[in-house]
Write a protein that holds these residues in place. Structure first.
Motif, PDB file in Angstrom:
ATOM      1  N   ALA A  24       0.836  -1.204   0.000  1.00 55.84           N
ATOM      2  CA  ALA A  24       0.000   0.000   0.000  1.00 55.84           C
ATOM      3  C   ALA A  24       0.871   1.254   0.000  1.00 55.84           C
ATOM      4  CB  ALA A  24      -0.924  -0.008   1.217  1.00 55.84           C
ATOM      5  N   ALA A  25       1.921   1.252   0.819  1.00 53.53           N
ATOM      6  CA  ALA A  25       2.822   2.400   0.880  1.00 53.53           C
ATOM      7  C   ALA A  25       3.527   2.615  -0.453  1.00 53.53           C
ATOM      8  CB  ALA A  25       3.835   2.196   1.997  1.00 53.53           C
ATOM      9  N   ALA A  26       3.971   1.519  -1.073  1.00 58.80           N
ATOM     10  CA  ALA A  26       4.667   1.624  -2.357  1.00 58.80           C
ATOM     11  C   ALA A  26       3.755   2.183  -3.447  1.00 58.80           C
ATOM     12  CB  ALA A  26       5.201   0.257  -2.767  1.00 58.80           C
ATOM     13  N   SER A  27       2.515   1.699  -3.489  1.00 60.63           N
ATOM     14  CA  SER A  27       1.613   2.173  -4.548  1.00 60.63           C
ATOM     15  C   SER A  27       1.140   3.595  -4.284  1.00 60.63           C
ATOM     16  CB  SER A  27       0.428   1.224  -4.725  1.00 60.63           C
ATOM     17  OG  SER A  27      -0.421   1.247  -3.606  1.00 60.63           O
ATOM     18  N   ALA A  28       1.020   3.974  -2.997  1.00 64.28           N
ATOM     19  CA  ALA A  28       0.652   5.356  -2.675  1.00 64.28           C
ATOM     20  C   ALA A  28       1.728   6.314  -3.188  1.00 64.28           C
ATOM     21  CB  ALA A  28       0.464   5.516  -1.171  1.00 64.28           C
ATOM     22  N   ARG A  29       2.983   5.937  -2.984  1.00 68.13           N
ATOM     23  CA  ARG A  29       4.083   6.770  -3.489  1.00 68.13           C
ATOM     24  C   ARG A  29       4.083   6.776  -5.017  1.00 68.13           C
ATOM     25  NH1 ARG A  29       5.962  10.633  -2.614  1.00 68.13           N
ATOM     26  NH2 ARG A  29       8.136  10.295  -3.249  1.00 68.13           N
ATOM     27  N   ALA A  30       3.813   5.614  -5.613  1.00 69.35           N
ATOM     28  CA  ALA A  30       3.805   5.537  -7.080  1.00 69.35           C
ATOM     29  C   ALA A  30       2.725   6.442  -7.682  1.00 69.35           C
ATOM     30  CB  ALA A  30       3.591   4.096  -7.521  1.00 69.35           C
TER      31      ALA A  30
END
Length: 407
Positions: free
Chosen positions: A15-21
């Motif tokens: 979730a954190a990775a896709s939020a940044r993406a």
């Protein structure tokens, strides 16, 4: 937009990775001293991270609320998860049944890869930081209150704190309590993928015995629920092993309504089983019954089968009646165990139950009750069988929750 992710398991990290993406500022809060604590022990420390089966077949392995997961699993597929891990330096391998593992057989390599990805994406990770409350004003998320009293402003919160099994990994139900406090329904929490307790005393005599290539049928009352093939294990409390863990996923209270029927010789029809017994009885016709089963059973199981059959152990084989032989044949094909319960939820691989899917938008993982609140992973009322399916569900729901924005 500032996004706060609560929980540092696979759902939270993805979730954190896709939020940044998607261009959001992302801060990941984890109450443990490190990320992925439960992930570290999965697959006996090897981490069965996903399954390589066709996505259409993936849904056959989801037990609860499979339709809810279509958007998540098609937004972030098993192929995409595998590519993400390999592109970030973690080579994978596929084993029997499509189970995918790191080539190193070390779950720590999966965790290191995800951590590296978060650092590279610019996600702020706050370890040893417990979130006490999600702050809401006028039905919308406004921030967090941490255990030390600090308040943090944010526009979006993704709850990804997991279930309540393996509590030593930090799965203490705190996120579910926060969901309840914000008006969400949490369905009954129960163990799944767990050992089964049985009523029969003779089971303990077989403790440690593994049976391979047997059939297992789960029955509720007189209705067949599921028939499986594979390996099972007798324990001090009842039965376990891959077949039994799978069967447990299909059980709901009251567990006493269920029975497990073991087919020790699934390759033989009832008639063929009787013919096989006739051949063995002819071979050992002068021996006592208890000494005439060595070609059919492991030695540890012979006295138990003798007792189960009701045939006197010292009866000479050539004196066994046709009725007794047919009763024995039936025992080989349908050795029945009465279920008395499941092992404690703390020993379960996953938790069945969680935040009701009726209160979550399946296309975004957004709460239908609080604007800016999202859910991901095991804390949602979805669950699947062993084989990498549950971690993929966590990754897919986390990725979707991170990408999504409410209007």
């Amino acid at each position: 937009m500032k996004t706060a992710i609560i929980g540092g398991g696979p759902a939270g990290m993805l979730a954190a990775a896709s939020a940044r993406a998607s261009g959001c500022e992302a801060v990941l809060y984890e109450q443990n001293e490190k990320l992925g604590k439960k992930l570290y022990i999965t697959g006996k420390g090897r981490c069965n991270v996903t399954n390589s089966c066709e996505l259409s077949d993936f849904f056959d392995n989801i037990v609860t609320n499979k339709n809810f997961l279509y958007s998540a699993l098609y937004t972030f597929t098993n192929d995409q998860l595998m590519a993400l891990l390999e592109d970030n330096g973690c080579p994978l391998k596929t084993e029997r049944g499509g189970r995918v593992f790191p080539k190193s057989d070390k779950s720590s390599d999966i965790i290191k890869t995800l951590q590296k990805m978060l650092v590279g994406a610019g996600v702020e990770v706050r370890l040893n930081t417990r979130v006490e409350e999600i702050l809401v004003e006028n039905g919308a998320v406004r921030g967090l209150r941490l255990e030390d009293g600090e308040t943090v402003a944010c526009d979006k919160v993704i709850l990804a704190t997991g279930g309540v099994s393996y509590r030593f990994t930090g799965a203490d139900g705190s996120g579910l309590a926060m969901a309840r406090a914000l008006g969400h329904t949490v369905t009954d929490l129960r163990p799944s993928l767990v050992g089964v307790l049985t009523q029969e005393a003779w089971v303990k005599k077989l403790q440690g015995l593994a049976l391979k290539n047997v059939g297992l049928t789960l029955v509720k009352g007189k209705k067949k629920v599921k028939t499986l093939m594979g390996e099972m294990l007798f324990t001090h409390f009842g039965v376990s092993g891959p077949l039994v863990l799978t069967a447990s996923a299909y059980m709901n209270p009251p567990y006493e309504d269920y029975s497990l029927i073991i087919d020790l010789k699934p390759a033989l029809s009832p008639e063929q089983m009787d013919q096989r017994l006739q051949r063995d009885f002819e071979k050992y016709h002068r021996k006592s019954f208890i000494n005439g089963l060595g070609d059919l059973l492991p030695s540890k199981m012979i006295p138990v089968m003798v007792e189960y059959s009701g045939i006197p152990p010292q009866k000479v084989v050539n004196q066994i009646t046709r009725e007794e032989r047919q009763r024995l044949a039936k025992a080989f094909k349908a050795m029945t165990l009465k279920v008395s319960g499941l092992q404690d939820i703390n020993t379960a691989i996953i938790t069945k139950g969680g935040v009701s899917v009726k209160e979550i938008d399946p296309g975004t993982m957004a709460s239908r009750k609080v604007k800016g609140l999202y859910f991901a992973g095991e804390m949602i009322d979805v669950d699947a069988l062993t084989g990498g399916f549950n971690i993929q569900i966590a990754a897919s729901t986390g990725w979707l929750a991170g990408l999504s924005e409410e209007e």
